[in-house]
Design a protein around this motif. Structure first.
Motif, short mmCIF file in Angstrom:
data_model
loop_
_atom_site.label_atom_id
_atom_site.label_comp_id
_atom_site.label_asym_id
_atom_site.label_seq_id
_atom_site.Cartn_x
_atom_site.Cartn_y
_atom_site.Cartn_z
N ASP A 5 5.41 -16.57 6.50
CA ASP A 5 6.84 -16.86 6.47
C ASP A 5 7.67 -15.72 7.08
OD1 ASP A 5 6.77 -14.89 4.55
OD2 ASP A 5 7.47 -16.15 2.90
N GLY A 6 6.98 -14.72 7.67
CA GLY A 6 7.67 -13.66 8.36
C GLY A 6 7.99 -12.45 7.52
N ARG A 7 7.64 -12.48 6.23
CA ARG A 7 7.97 -11.37 5.35
C ARG A 7 6.74 -10.54 5.03
NH1 ARG A 7 11.22 -14.44 0.64
NH2 ARG A 7 9.48 -15.90 0.91
N TRP A 8 6.98 -9.41 4.36
CA TRP A 8 5.91 -8.53 3.89
C TRP A 8 5.93 -8.48 2.38
CZ3 TRP A 8 7.90 -8.04 8.66
CH2 TRP A 8 7.05 -7.66 9.70
N ASN A 9 4.76 -8.37 1.78
CA ASN A 9 4.65 -8.38 0.32
C ASN A 9 5.03 -7.04 -0.30
OD1 ASN A 9 3.89 -10.99 -0.16
ND2 ASN A 9 1.73 -10.54 -0.55
N GLY A 40 8.50 -8.93 -0.58
CA GLY A 40 9.37 -7.81 -0.91
C GLY A 40 10.49 -7.69 0.10
N ARG A 41 11.72 -7.80 -0.36
CA ARG A 41 12.86 -7.72 0.55
C ARG A 41 12.97 -6.35 1.21
NH1 ARG A 41 17.15 -9.41 -3.84
NH2 ARG A 41 15.63 -8.17 -5.00
N TRP A 42 12.77 -5.29 0.42
CA TRP A 42 12.93 -3.95 0.96
C TRP A 42 11.79 -3.60 1.91
CZ3 TRP A 42 17.52 -1.93 0.65
CH2 TRP A 42 18.36 -2.33 -0.39
N ASN A 43 10.56 -3.98 1.57
CA ASN A 43 9.45 -3.75 2.49
C ASN A 43 9.65 -4.52 3.79
OD1 ASN A 43 8.02 -2.01 0.81
ND2 ASN A 43 6.88 -3.67 -0.17
N THR A 44 10.15 -5.75 3.67
CA THR A 44 10.39 -6.57 4.86
C THR A 44 11.46 -5.94 5.74
OG1 THR A 44 9.72 -8.61 3.75
CG2 THR A 44 11.16 -8.83 5.68
N LEU A 45 12.55 -5.50 5.14
CA LEU A 45 13.61 -4.85 5.90
C LEU A 45 13.09 -3.62 6.62
CD1 LEU A 45 16.60 -4.42 6.68
CD2 LEU A 45 16.87 -3.17 4.52
N GLN A 46 12.34 -2.79 5.90
CA GLN A 46 11.83 -1.56 6.49
C GLN A 46 10.82 -1.85 7.59
OE1 GLN A 46 9.83 1.15 3.76
NE2 GLN A 46 10.77 2.90 4.77
N ALA A 47 9.95 -2.82 7.38
CA ALA A 47 8.94 -3.16 8.39
C ALA A 47 9.60 -3.68 9.66
CB ALA A 47 7.96 -4.19 7.83
#
Length: 233
Positions: free
Chosen positions: A189-193, A214-221
């Motif tokens: 789905d394009g996000r990171w856990n 994880g919203r913050w991991n996804t943003l940072q990645a």
């Protein structure tokens, strides 16, 4: 902002308690461990606090291999402590300007991580599966591939790649393996856990748990891949 300045003024009055040698120190005076002092100095420098005494102590604690270690008896750096100190030195330079001594120390610390390709043993080139400092990780889930927010004092490849993307070191080939692993961890789905939760107390519950996006991991990645000029798609 005025609100941020008021908040920092309150933090500056906070003192350490407990039966420890640094009891009574103000927050931005730090304590004895480089990993903790690195986090304190990084946050202080970001908000314009004079953390120069902490920076001097961090510079004095650098080891001959370029890294840092919270274990005062160790002659070798650790991934965990080194990334905490590197973030502090970079934040200080970005806020107050570069200095030769700080830049040289930071570059040596970067070399410590780059020589190990961000997740390998220097001696063998093998992936580090278990972090000996907190015993996390396994063959199936190597310690430094486990993404977490907040990371506290713990190291992972996303944290390291974020640092290198901010320090304009995006063209070093020794980062490619970590970048490939980061991209491979992207969900369909394009996000990171959020792979793991480290022990620590947050003032608010972020509502993110291991195994979930994880919203913050996804943003940072996504920010990291953008800085490296690689599409997250």
């Amino acid at each position: 902002s005025a609100a941020a300045r008021r908040a920092i003024a309150r933090v500056e009055q906070v003192t350490f308690g407990g039966d420890v040698p640094w009891s009574g120190n103000r927050f931005f005076e730090g304590e004895t461990e480089h990993c903790i002092n690195g986090q304190i100095a990084a946050s202080g420098a970001y908000f314009g606090v004079n953390v120069r005494p902490l920076i001097e102590r961090l510079l004095a604690g650098q080891l001959s291999d370029g890294g840092w270690n919270c274990d005062s008896d160790s002659e070798h750096g650790s991934f965990n402590t080194t990334i905490c100190v590197l973030e502090a030195l970079l934040e200080y330079e970005m806020s107050f300007g570069g200095e030769a001594a700080i830049t040289m120390a930071r570059q040596a610390g970067e070399g410590y991580l780059l020589e190990r390709h961000l997740f390998c043993r220097k001696s063998t080139g093998d992936t580090i599966f278990v972090d000996r400092h907190d015993k996390r990780g396994s063959f199936a889930a190597p310690a430094f591939f486990q993404l977490a927010f907040p990371p506290w004092w713990h190291y992972n490849i996303l944290r390291a790649l974020d640092y290198f993307s901010r320090s304009a070191k995006t063209h070093d080939e020794r980062l490619h393996g970590a970048l490939a692993h980061l991209k491979s961890k992207r969900r369909t789905d394009g996000r990171w856990n959020q792979d793991i939760l480290h022990r620590g107390t947050m003032p608010v519950d972020l509502g993110e748990y291991p195994g979930e996006a994880g919203r913050w991991n996804t943003l940072q990645a996504m920010r990291v891949l953008s800085r490296f000029g690689k599409s997250p798609a």
